[in-house]
Design a protein around this motif. Structure first.
Motif, PDB file in Angstrom:
ATOM      1  N   LEU A  18       0.828  -1.216   0.000  1.00 26.46           N
ATOM      2  CA  LEU A  18       0.000   0.000   0.000  1.00 26.46           C
ATOM      3  C   LEU A  18       0.857   1.259   0.000  1.00 26.46           C
ATOM      4  O   LEU A  18       1.502   1.585   0.988  1.00 26.46           O
ATOM      5  N   PHE A  19       0.857   1.978  -1.088  1.00 23.57           N
ATOM      6  CA  PHE A  19       1.687   3.162  -1.297  1.00 23.57           C
ATOM      7  C   PHE A  19       1.504   4.201  -0.195  1.00 23.57           C
ATOM      8  O   PHE A  19       2.459   4.604   0.450  1.00 23.57           O
ATOM      9  N   GLY A  20       0.284   4.651   0.021  1.00 25.50           N
ATOM     10  CA  GLY A  20       0.029   5.719   0.987  1.00 25.50           C
ATOM     11  C   GLY A  20       0.211   5.316   2.431  1.00 25.50           C
ATOM     12  O   GLY A  20       0.400   6.161   3.295  1.00 25.50           O
ATOM     13  N   ASN A  21       0.161   4.022   2.717  1.00 30.08           N
ATOM     14  CA  ASN A  21       0.342   3.540   4.089  1.00 30.08           C
ATOM     15  C   ASN A  21       1.764   3.067   4.375  1.00 30.08           C
ATOM     16  O   ASN A  21       2.029   2.564   5.456  1.00 30.08           O
ATOM     17  N   ALA A  22       2.647   3.226   3.413  1.00 31.16           N
ATOM     18  CA  ALA A  22       4.041   2.823   3.628  1.00 31.16           C
ATOM     19  C   ALA A  22       4.680   3.735   4.669  1.00 31.16           C
ATOM     20  O   ALA A  22       4.636   4.953   4.542  1.00 31.16           O
ATOM     21  N   LYS A  23       5.267   3.140   5.693  1.00 26.85           N
ATOM     22  CA  LYS A  23       5.937   3.935   6.720  1.00 26.85           C
ATOM     23  C   LYS A  23       7.298   4.416   6.247  1.00 26.85           C
ATOM     24  O   LYS A  23       7.809   5.415   6.727  1.00 26.85           O
ATOM     25  N   LEU A  24       7.876   3.680   5.291  1.00 28.01           N
ATOM     26  CA  LEU A  24       9.214   3.991   4.792  1.00 28.01           C
ATOM     27  C   LEU A  24       9.251   3.982   3.273  1.00 28.01           C
ATOM     28  O   LEU A  24       8.487   3.256   2.635  1.00 28.01           O
ATOM     29  N   PHE A  25      10.154   4.757   2.717  1.00 30.08           N
ATOM     30  CA  PHE A  25      10.422   4.739   1.284  1.00 30.08           C
ATOM     31  C   PHE A  25      11.917   4.645   1.064  1.00 30.08           C
ATOM     32  O   PHE A  25      12.700   5.242   1.819  1.00 30.08           O
ATOM     33  N   ALA A  26      12.290   3.898   0.050  1.00 30.63           N
ATOM     34  CA  ALA A  26      13.675   3.901  -0.405  1.00 30.63           C
ATOM     35  C   ALA A  26      13.754   4.933  -1.517  1.00 30.63           C
ATOM     36  O   ALA A  26      12.965   4.889  -2.462  1.00 30.63           O
ATOM     37  N   LEU A  27      14.660   5.876  -1.387  1.00 34.40           N
ATOM     38  CA  LEU A  27      14.941   6.822  -2.465  1.00 34.40           C
ATOM     39  C   LEU A  27      16.218   6.336  -3.127  1.00 34.40           C
ATOM     40  O   LEU A  27      17.262   6.232  -2.480  1.00 34.40           O
ATOM     41  N   VAL A  28      16.118   6.015  -4.405  1.00 34.41           N
ATOM     42  CA  VAL A  28      17.204   5.358  -5.118  1.00 34.41           C
ATOM     43  C   VAL A  28      17.778   6.294  -6.178  1.00 34.41           C
ATOM     44  O   VAL A  28      17.042   6.828  -7.007  1.00 34.41           O
ATOM     45  N   ASP A  29      19.089   6.451  -6.146  1.00 33.79           N
ATOM     46  CA  ASP A  29      19.793   7.200  -7.180  1.00 33.79           C
ATOM     47  C   ASP A  29      19.945   6.269  -8.381  1.00 33.79           C
ATOM     48  O   ASP A  29      20.618   5.233  -8.278  1.00 33.79           O
ATOM     49  N   PRO A  30      19.337   6.587  -9.518  1.00 36.37           N
ATOM     50  CA  PRO A  30      19.393   5.668 -10.659  1.00 36.37           C
ATOM     51  C   PRO A  30      20.793   5.509 -11.255  1.00 36.37           C
ATOM     52  O   PRO A  30      21.062   4.514 -11.918  1.00 36.37           O
ATOM     53  N   LEU A  31      21.683   6.450 -11.000  1.00 37.79           N
ATOM     54  CA  LEU A  31      23.035   6.348 -11.551  1.00 37.79           C
ATOM     55  C   LEU A  31      23.918   5.402 -10.747  1.00 37.79           C
ATOM     56  O   LEU A  31      24.748   4.684 -11.313  1.00 37.79           O
ATOM     57  N   THR A  32      23.741   5.386  -9.433  1.00 35.06           N
ATOM     58  CA  THR A  32      24.596   4.560  -8.570  1.00 35.06           C
ATOM     59  C   THR A  32      23.885   3.341  -7.987  1.00 35.06           C
ATOM     60  O   THR A  32      24.535   2.474  -7.423  1.00 35.06           O
ATOM     61  N   LYS A  33      22.569   3.298  -8.075  1.00 38.33           N
ATOM     62  CA  LYS A  33      21.721   2.264  -7.475  1.00 38.33           C
ATOM     63  C   LYS A  33      21.748   2.313  -5.945  1.00 38.33           C
ATOM     64  O   LYS A  33      21.250   1.419  -5.295  1.00 38.33           O
ATOM     65  N   LYS A  34      22.331   3.338  -5.373  1.00 41.32           N
ATOM     66  CA  LYS A  34      22.372   3.462  -3.917  1.00 41.32           C
ATOM     67  C   LYS A  34      21.039   3.986  -3.425  1.00 41.32           C
ATOM     68  O   LYS A  34      20.458   4.886  -4.023  1.00 41.32           O
ATOM     69  N   SER A  35      20.571   3.391  -2.316  1.00 45.29           N
ATOM     70  CA  SER A  35      19.287   3.805  -1.766  1.00 45.29           C
ATOM     71  C   SER A  35      19.448   4.370  -0.370  1.00 45.29           C
ATOM     72  O   SER A  35      20.335   3.968   0.378  1.00 45.29           O
ATOM     73  N   THR A  36      18.580   5.298  -0.068  1.00 41.65           N
ATOM     74  CA  THR A  36      18.474   5.872   1.264  1.00 41.65           C
ATOM     75  C   THR A  36      17.054   5.627   1.731  1.00 41.65           C
ATOM     76  O   THR A  36      16.103   5.950   1.010  1.00 41.65           O
ATOM     77  N   ILE A  37      16.891   5.048   2.917  1.00 43.23           N
ATOM     78  CA  ILE A  37      15.565   4.787   3.460  1.00 43.23           C
ATOM     79  C   ILE A  37      15.144   5.993   4.295  1.00 43.23           C
ATOM     80  O   ILE A  37      15.890   6.442   5.166  1.00 43.23           O
ATOM     81  N   ILE A  38      13.956   6.519   3.999  1.00 42.57           N
ATOM     82  CA  ILE A  38      13.439   7.666   4.742  1.00 42.57           C
ATOM     83  C   ILE A  38      12.056   7.338   5.300  1.00 42.57           C
ATOM     84  O   ILE A  38      11.335   6.497   4.754  1.00 42.57           O
ATOM     85  N   SER A  39      11.697   8.013   6.381  1.00 49.66           N
ATOM     86  CA  SER A  39      10.347   7.884   6.936  1.00 49.66           C
ATOM     87  C   SER A  39       9.379   8.667   6.072  1.00 49.66           C
ATOM     88  O   SER A  39       9.690   9.776   5.616  1.00 49.66           O
ATOM     89  N   ASN A  40       8.211   8.089   5.856  1.00 50.32           N
ATOM     90  CA  ASN A  40       7.166   8.732   5.049  1.00 50.32           C
ATOM     91  C   ASN A  40       6.377   9.690   5.933  1.00 50.32           C
ATOM     92  O   ASN A  40       5.552   9.261   6.736  1.00 50.32           O
ATOM     93  N   GLU A  41       6.609  10.976   5.779  1.00 49.33           N
ATOM     94  CA  GLU A  41       5.904  11.973   6.585  1.00 49.33           C
ATOM     95  C   GLU A  41       4.421  12.071   6.231  1.00 49.33           C
ATOM     96  O   GLU A  41       3.648  12.675   6.964  1.00 49.33           O
ATOM     97  N   GLY A  42       4.011  11.475   5.119  1.00 49.41           N
ATOM     98  CA  GLY A  42       2.609  11.483   4.728  1.00 49.41           C
ATOM     99  C   GLY A  42       1.906  10.167   5.000  1.00 49.41           C
ATOM    100  O   GLY A  42       0.782   9.953   4.530  1.00 49.41           O
ATOM    101  N   CYS A  43       2.537   9.275   5.745  1.00 50.19           N
ATOM    102  CA  CYS A  43       2.016   7.928   5.972  1.00 50.19           C
ATOM    103  C   CYS A  43       0.561   7.957   6.427  1.00 50.19           C
ATOM    104  O   CYS A  43       0.189   8.695   7.329  1.00 50.19           O
ATOM    105  N   GLY A  44      -0.255   7.136   5.774  1.00 55.96           N
ATOM    106  CA  GLY A  44      -1.670   7.047   6.092  1.00 55.96           C
ATOM    107  C   GLY A  44      -2.543   7.849   5.148  1.00 55.96           C
ATOM    108  O   GLY A  44      -3.756   7.741   5.168  1.00 55.96           O
TER     109      GLY A  44
END
Length: 131
Positions: A18-44
């Motif tokens: 569930l997209f809107g209920n996700a507590k976390l998101f991985a933000l991925v740099d498409p050039l390096t494939k490195k991801s940073t996990i962030i808290s979803n401030e809009g969760c719910g």
């Protein structure tokens, strides 16, 4: 930056349904494939989640279940939206799928076929007018 809803902040995390209920998101740099996990401030709330991701600089998003409201917020904000499928996927595989361009890009023209809010009622519950 690719936004992917995930279950945990561990390297072997899975995408979450569930997209809107996700507590976390991985933000991925498409050039390096490195991801940073962030808290979803809009969760719910899918609309708030979509707006939050735009504020974070996401240029594309992957999802399993997504309603009309968040979809239109992202598209109007210039994001590309891709259907990941209805089953969770290991983050590394989701990243590879996104970068290989093997996922279905969802547009206003084909959204009726790929949008599903995943709610018990089968309807979006974001509370907006979907305009």
């Amino acid at each position: 930056m690719i936004a992917i809803p995930v279950e945990t902040d561990t390297p072997d995390t899975m995408s979450t349904k569930l997209f809107g209920n996700a507590k976390l998101f991985a933000l991925v740099d498409p050039l390096t494939k490195k991801s940073t996990i962030i808290s979803n401030e809009g969760c719910g709330n899918g609309i708030k989640t979509a707006s939050f991701l735009l504020e974070q600089g996401a240029t594309s998003a992957l999802y399993g279940f997504l309603g009309d409201g968040p979809f239109h917020v992202m598209v109007r904000g210039g994001m590309e939206v891709y259907w990941l499928g209805k089953e969770p996927m290991v983050l590394s595989k989701a990243i590879d799928s996104a970068l290989s361009e093997s996922l279905m890009r969802v547009t206003p023209e084909n959204a009726d076929q790929y949008l599903d809010p995943g709610t018990a009622a089968g309807a979006c519950e974001c509370g907006c007018s979907h305009d």
